[in-house]
Design a protein around this motif. Sequence first.
Motif, PDB file in Angstrom:
ATOM      1  N   LEU A  26       0.873  -1.281   0.162  1.00 40.04           N
ATOM      2  CA  LEU A  26       0.151   0.205  -0.186  1.00 40.04           C
ATOM      3  C   LEU A  26       0.694   1.274  -0.020  1.00 40.04           C
ATOM      4  O   LEU A  26       1.326   0.871   1.354  1.00 40.04           O
ATOM      5  CB  LEU A  26      -0.919  -0.033   0.988  1.00 40.04           C
ATOM      6  N   HIS A  27       0.828   1.782  -0.696  1.00 40.07           N
ATOM      7  CA  HIS A  27       1.706   3.413  -1.080  1.00 40.07           C
ATOM      8  C   HIS A  27       0.910   4.227  -0.650  1.00 40.07           C
ATOM      9  O   HIS A  27      -0.413   4.907  -1.264  1.00 40.07           O
ATOM     10  CB  HIS A  27       1.598   3.376  -2.558  1.00 40.07           C
ATOM     11  N   LEU A  28       1.457   5.303   0.620  1.00 44.96           N
ATOM     12  CA  LEU A  28       0.161   6.736   0.439  1.00 44.96           C
ATOM     13  C   LEU A  28       0.752   7.644   1.291  1.00 44.96           C
ATOM     14  O   LEU A  28       0.964   8.444   2.286  1.00 44.96           O
ATOM     15  CB  LEU A  28      -0.695   5.728   1.853  1.00 44.96           C
ATOM     16  N   ALA A  29       2.159   7.697   0.538  1.00 43.28           N
ATOM     17  CA  ALA A  29       3.511   8.476   0.357  1.00 43.28           C
ATOM     18  C   ALA A  29       2.779  10.081  -0.012  1.00 43.28           C
ATOM     19  O   ALA A  29       1.924  10.022  -0.960  1.00 43.28           O
ATOM     20  CB  ALA A  29       4.538   8.516  -0.213  1.00 43.28           C
ATOM     21  N   ARG A  46       1.787  -6.139   4.346  1.00 37.37           N
ATOM     22  CA  ARG A  46       2.818  -6.286   4.019  1.00 37.37           C
ATOM     23  C   ARG A  46       4.019  -5.560   4.157  1.00 37.37           C
ATOM     24  O   ARG A  46       4.907  -5.149   4.977  1.00 37.37           O
ATOM     25  CB  ARG A  46       3.626  -7.044   3.068  1.00 37.37           C
ATOM     26  N   CYS A  47       3.660  -4.421   3.201  1.00 38.12           N
ATOM     27  CA  CYS A  47       4.561  -3.606   3.397  1.00 38.12           C
ATOM     28  C   CYS A  47       3.474  -1.675   3.695  1.00 38.12           C
ATOM     29  O   CYS A  47       3.088  -2.210   1.980  1.00 38.12           O
ATOM     30  CB  CYS A  47       5.585  -3.134   2.183  1.00 38.12           C
ATOM     31  N   PHE A  63      -2.330  -1.042  11.883  1.00 35.36           N
ATOM     32  CA  PHE A  63      -1.601  -1.938  11.549  1.00 35.36           C
ATOM     33  C   PHE A  63      -1.936  -3.599  12.163  1.00 35.36           C
ATOM     34  O   PHE A  63      -2.188  -3.080  13.166  1.00 35.36           O
ATOM     35  CB  PHE A  63      -0.402  -1.716  11.727  1.00 35.36           C
ATOM     36  N   ASN A  64      -1.832  -4.728  10.459  1.00 35.04           N
ATOM     37  CA  ASN A  64      -1.960  -5.628  11.247  1.00 35.04           C
ATOM     38  C   ASN A  64      -0.686  -6.245  12.041  1.00 35.04           C
ATOM     39  O   ASN A  64      -0.002  -5.525  11.673  1.00 35.04           O
ATOM     40  CB  ASN A  64      -2.563  -6.453  10.550  1.00 35.04           C
ATOM     41  N   GLU A  69       7.442  -4.571   6.216  1.00 35.64           N
ATOM     42  CA  GLU A  69       7.841  -2.905   6.361  1.00 35.64           C
ATOM     43  C   GLU A  69       7.468  -1.817   6.389  1.00 35.64           C
ATOM     44  O   GLU A  69       6.357  -1.737   6.341  1.00 35.64           O
ATOM     45  CB  GLU A  69       8.387  -3.053   4.843  1.00 35.64           C
ATOM     46  N   LEU A  70       7.506  -1.396   7.221  1.00 34.15           N
ATOM     47  CA  LEU A  70       6.698  -0.181   7.040  1.00 34.15           C
ATOM     48  C   LEU A  70       7.723   1.282   7.372  1.00 34.15           C
ATOM     49  O   LEU A  70       9.292   1.268   7.995  1.00 34.15           O
ATOM     50  CB  LEU A  70       7.041   0.016   9.100  1.00 34.15           C
TER      51      LEU A  70
END
Length: 258
Positions: A26-29, A46-47, A63-64, A69-70
């Motif tokens: 998931l890209h939230l940048a 996962r990321c 988060f689960n 990767e965070l």
Amino acid sequence: MERYKQENVHPLPKRVIQRDRDVTHLHLARRGLTFIPDLSRFSMLRCVWLNNNRIREVSRASFNCCLTELYLQDNDISSISGALRHLTCLQVLLLFNNQMKCLEETVSELKNMQDLHTLSLYLNPFTQDPDYRQYVLHHLPSVKFLDRKEVTQEERRRAFKLFGVERQRVLDTIAFGRRALPPPTGRKTTNSITKPVGQQGSRKRCTDSRSDDRENPSVPKSIIQFSIMNWTGSSTSQWNHLHDSSKPASGILTVKLG
């Protein structure tokens, strides 16, 4: 002919994610986020990229526990206390360029992450501490890359020497798998003890010394005791059955060494 070609042209089908559990990255940048939305519904996530936002707080429910990767760098996060410790599968964590001030609180939050090998915390206020790097390496032994720099064995030795003094002292007292206690010594007093003597009310200074320990029952003493059993004199079942009065007498010899 042209119409036939248009009807037979099939563009590549787009992959449409219809279920939350299908999301793994998931890209939230750079979205201008001031808080982290609830991402716990993505059970296979996962990321996650949340860098370059304006996030100030991190919630545990965001988060689960399967996250590996965070990316939370370049935000305004002041604390992660109670928010990340359940992420025991985390391997990569970037938190540089934030506003975290308490080093002990941050490291304590990451202690359960046994697989964490890449960690970035630079450009946070607590990194101004001269012992910052050694402190992190000592308490997070799984980290192999800290602040984009590979961790060396020499750094680990210095960190252990600086922050593992008490542990090393205990290890030095270990002998044959058991802790070897030092021999008892006389008590030492820093303050003088005075007590009245006689009927005149005069006082004298009394201090504990090694010679007084033998007269003071409160001082622990080392006593070794062992017993020797004379098995040749023990009665057998045959003697007990025959009630033989002539059987040899058994005895136990006990010796005490003080």
